[in-house]
Scaffold this active site. Structure first.
Site, PDB file in Angstrom:
ATOM      1  N   LYS A 129       0.835  -1.207   0.000  1.00  0.00           N
ATOM      2  CA  LYS A 129       0.000   0.000   0.000  1.00  0.00           C
ATOM      3  C   LYS A 129       0.868   1.256   0.000  1.00  0.00           C
ATOM      4  O   LYS A 129       0.540   2.240  -0.648  1.00  0.00           O
ATOM      5  CB  LYS A 129      -0.961  -0.001   1.192  1.00  0.00           C
ATOM      6  N   LYS A 174      -5.476 -10.386  -6.163  1.00  0.00           N
ATOM      7  CA  LYS A 174      -6.718 -10.625  -5.407  1.00  0.00           C
ATOM      8  C   LYS A 174      -7.788  -9.599  -5.792  1.00  0.00           C
ATOM      9  O   LYS A 174      -7.457  -8.454  -6.132  1.00  0.00           O
ATOM     10  CB  LYS A 174      -6.465 -10.607  -3.901  1.00  0.00           C
ATOM     11  N   LYS A 227     -11.100  -3.966  -3.166  1.00  0.00           N
ATOM     12  CA  LYS A 227     -11.939  -2.765  -3.287  1.00  0.00           C
ATOM     13  C   LYS A 227     -11.232  -1.697  -4.122  1.00  0.00           C
ATOM     14  O   LYS A 227     -11.871  -0.891  -4.777  1.00  0.00           O
ATOM     15  CB  LYS A 227     -12.224  -2.181  -1.908  1.00  0.00           C
TER      16      LYS A 227
HETATM   17  N1  AQP Z   1     -10.078 -11.266  -2.748  1.00  0.00           N
HETATM   18  C1  AQP Z   1     -10.335 -11.730  -1.545  1.00  0.00           C
HETATM   19  N2  AQP Z   1     -10.506 -13.062  -1.350  1.00  0.00           N
HETATM   20  C2  AQP Z   1     -10.789 -13.555  -0.119  1.00  0.00           C
HETATM   21  N3  AQP Z   1     -10.924 -12.762   0.988  1.00  0.00           N
HETATM   22  C3  AQP Z   1     -10.766 -11.422   0.825  1.00  0.00           C
HETATM   23  N4  AQP Z   1     -10.833 -10.378   1.693  1.00  0.00           N
HETATM   24  C4  AQP Z   1     -10.589  -9.233   1.019  1.00  0.00           C
HETATM   25  N5  AQP Z   1     -10.349  -9.494  -0.274  1.00  0.00           N
HETATM   26  C5  AQP Z   1     -10.458 -10.840  -0.430  1.00  0.00           C
HETATM   27  C6  AQP Z   1     -11.155 -10.508   3.107  1.00  0.00           C
HETATM   28  O1  AQP Z   1     -12.246  -9.633   3.371  1.00  0.00           O
HETATM   29  C7  AQP Z   1     -12.128  -9.140   4.702  1.00  0.00           C
HETATM   30  C8  AQP Z   1     -12.297  -7.665   4.733  1.00  0.00           C
HETATM   31  O2  AQP Z   1     -11.235  -6.960   4.189  1.00  0.00           O
HETATM   32  P1  AQP Z   1     -11.024  -5.432   4.575  1.00  0.00           P
HETATM   33  O3  AQP Z   1     -12.016  -4.571   3.939  1.00  0.00           O
HETATM   34  O4  AQP Z   1     -10.913  -5.265   6.013  1.00  0.00           O
HETATM   35  O5  AQP Z   1      -9.620  -5.151   4.012  1.00  0.00           O
HETATM   36  P2  AQP Z   1      -8.941  -5.530   2.724  1.00  0.00           P
HETATM   37  O6  AQP Z   1      -8.430  -6.919   2.788  1.00  0.00           O
HETATM   38  O7  AQP Z   1      -7.935  -4.474   2.573  1.00  0.00           O
HETATM   39  O8  AQP Z   1     -10.084  -5.437   1.610  1.00  0.00           O
HETATM   40  P3  AQP Z   1      -9.819  -5.180   0.119  1.00  0.00           P
HETATM   41  O9  AQP Z   1     -11.081  -5.221  -0.624  1.00  0.00           O
HETATM   42  O10 AQP Z   1      -8.806  -6.091  -0.405  1.00  0.00           O
HETATM   43  O11 AQP Z   1      -9.317  -3.687   0.108  1.00  0.00           O
HETATM   44  P4  AQP Z   1      -7.945  -3.079  -0.335  1.00  0.00           P
HETATM   45  O12 AQP Z   1      -8.180  -2.666  -1.731  1.00  0.00           O
HETATM   46  O13 AQP Z   1      -7.794  -1.934   0.596  1.00  0.00           O
HETATM   47  O14 AQP Z   1      -6.863  -4.106  -0.216  1.00  0.00           O
HETATM   48  C9  AQP Z   1     -10.775  -9.627   5.232  1.00  0.00           C
HETATM   49  O15 AQP Z   1     -10.993 -10.749   6.052  1.00  0.00           O
HETATM   50  C10 AQP Z   1     -10.030 -10.021   3.991  1.00  0.00           C
HETATM   51  O16 AQP Z   1      -9.099 -11.066   4.231  1.00  0.00           O
END
Ligand code: AQP
Length: 339
Positions: A119, A203, A206
């Site tokens: 990040k 992966k 968001k």
């Molecule tokens: N692609 C994924 N496959 C499986 N699990 C996932 N999680 C996120 N992406 C995947 C799981 O969702 C939960 C919530 O995530 P979060 O919003 O707290 O943070 P994150 O992992 O940063 O979510 P994003 O969508 O991937 O956002 P960014 O773009 O900021 O990186 C967690 O349990 C995560 O493991």
């Protein structure tokens, strides 16, 4: 799956309110397990808005997304009668315990977190805050504050979970056994990592390009369009080969998770058929699976007083546990416990 006796044990997890809609990776990787664990653990689930601050959101958008995220937890099946559902910033002990944990976390140890490295590389030096660096310590505080035994998350959180475990063990070694419960990650292998539809080596995230994501609140025609436009692999045969056919394997994983059929069973069903058949059928499956989710989310958002009541009750229940656990840890550190 845990036995009935584990109802005495706690599960904790959170999701950041960083988008208007959660995506399929959040649902299959985490939220689906949250719902299932409710029958065997005392579950504590949080909209972790303090974490979302690490990417500098607009305050009005953040407030709105906190409510939308909570509504989606409820629509997915988080039951506020059985589980504690609350907004992280309503419980000040999260920030207080983070400070104590900051003081036992090595700078190098925190700097090794790959999510921070990724990040911060994306944001550049000027965009990186101390908050972003400290994110995994706040996550450890979230978990340890509820004496959580298990933490249902996706694969991307495994390293953060390891840090939480290390910090819990360090607390017990320095301040005496029983200072913290050492948590375990609960990661379901088949859905631990759902991949981007346009780049099946990354992966689903968001912050990824919209065409690679299926948002849970997307309109049916958008869901269908994204699945039909998903990148597939060379060749024509539908086989389960995540290494050489990551695009098809991702679609099969999603299909499998939404229907309960194994990828191998799906491969048999699609023997002799083209990639296009699989995509058309998966589009229908996903649209139908997400339809009730969208409708229920809209109902929860249409009744703000009910949503507030659920979140207030959740915050009161979470505070009761957090106050007690923080008090225990703070006392052992030798600092005062607020009256
Ligand atoms: N692609 C994924 N496959 C499986 N699990 C996932 N999680 C996120 N992406 C995947 C799981 O969702 C939960 C919530 O995530 P979060 O919003 O707290 O943070 P994150 O992992 O940063 O979510 P994003 O969508 O991937 O956002 P960014 O773009 O900021 O990186 C967690 O349990 C995560 O493991």
């Amino acid at each position: 799956m845990a036995g009935v006796s584990e109802l005495n044990r706690r599960a904790f997890s959170g999701i950041q309110p960083t988008a208007d809609s959660l995506h399929l990776g959040n649902y299959l990787g985490a939220l689906k397990q949250w719902v299932e664990l409710q029958s065997s653990f005392q579950c504590v689930y949080s909209v972790v808005d303090l974490h979302a601050l690490t990417v500098g959101p607009d305050p009005a958008a953040l407030r709105q997304r906190v409510r939308a995220t909570a509504a989606q937890f409820l629509a997915a099946g988080v039951d506020p009668e059985r589980s504690i559902l609350f907004i992280q910033s309503q419980v000040p002990e999260h920030a207080m315990l983070t400070w104590l944990l900051n003081c036992i976390t090595g700078f190098g140890e925190a700097g090794r977190m790959t999510q921070f490295k990724d990040k911060s590389a994306r944001l550049g030096e000027k965009g990186v805050t101390v908050g972003l660096f400290d994110y995994p310590v706040l996550m450890a505080a979230d978990i340890l504050l509820y004496d959580a035994h298990v933490v249902p998350v996706g694969e991307d959180q495994r390293q953060h979970l390891e840090l939480s475990r290390d910090l819990a063990e360090r607390l017990n070694a320095r301040y005496g056994e029983g200072t913290a419960v050492v948590p375990e990650a609960y990661i379901v292998k088949s859905t631990a990592k759902i991949y981007d539809l346009q780049d099946p080596t990354a992966k689903m995230s968001k912050t990824g390009h919209p065409s690679g994501i299926i948002e849970l609140l997307d309109e049916p025609k958008v869901i269908a369009k994204r699945i039909k436009a998903a990148v597939t692999d060379s060749g024509m045969e539908i086989t389960w080969d995540p290494e050489n056919k990551p695009g098809i394997a991702n679609l099969l994983s999603i299909y499998s998770a939404l229907t309960g059929k194994s990828p191998q069973q799906l491969v048999q069903e699609y023997e002799g058929k083209m990639y296009g058949h699989l995509k058309v059928d998966l589009a229908d499956v996903a649209v139908e699976a997400l339809r009730p989710f969208r409708e229920k989310t809209a109902l929860f958002l249409a009744d703000p007083s009910q949503l507030d009541a659920i979140l207030d009750q959740g915050a009161a229940r979470a505070s009761e546990i957090a106050r007690q656990v923080y008090g225990r840890v703070a006392q052992r550190f030798g600092v005062s416990v607020p009256r």
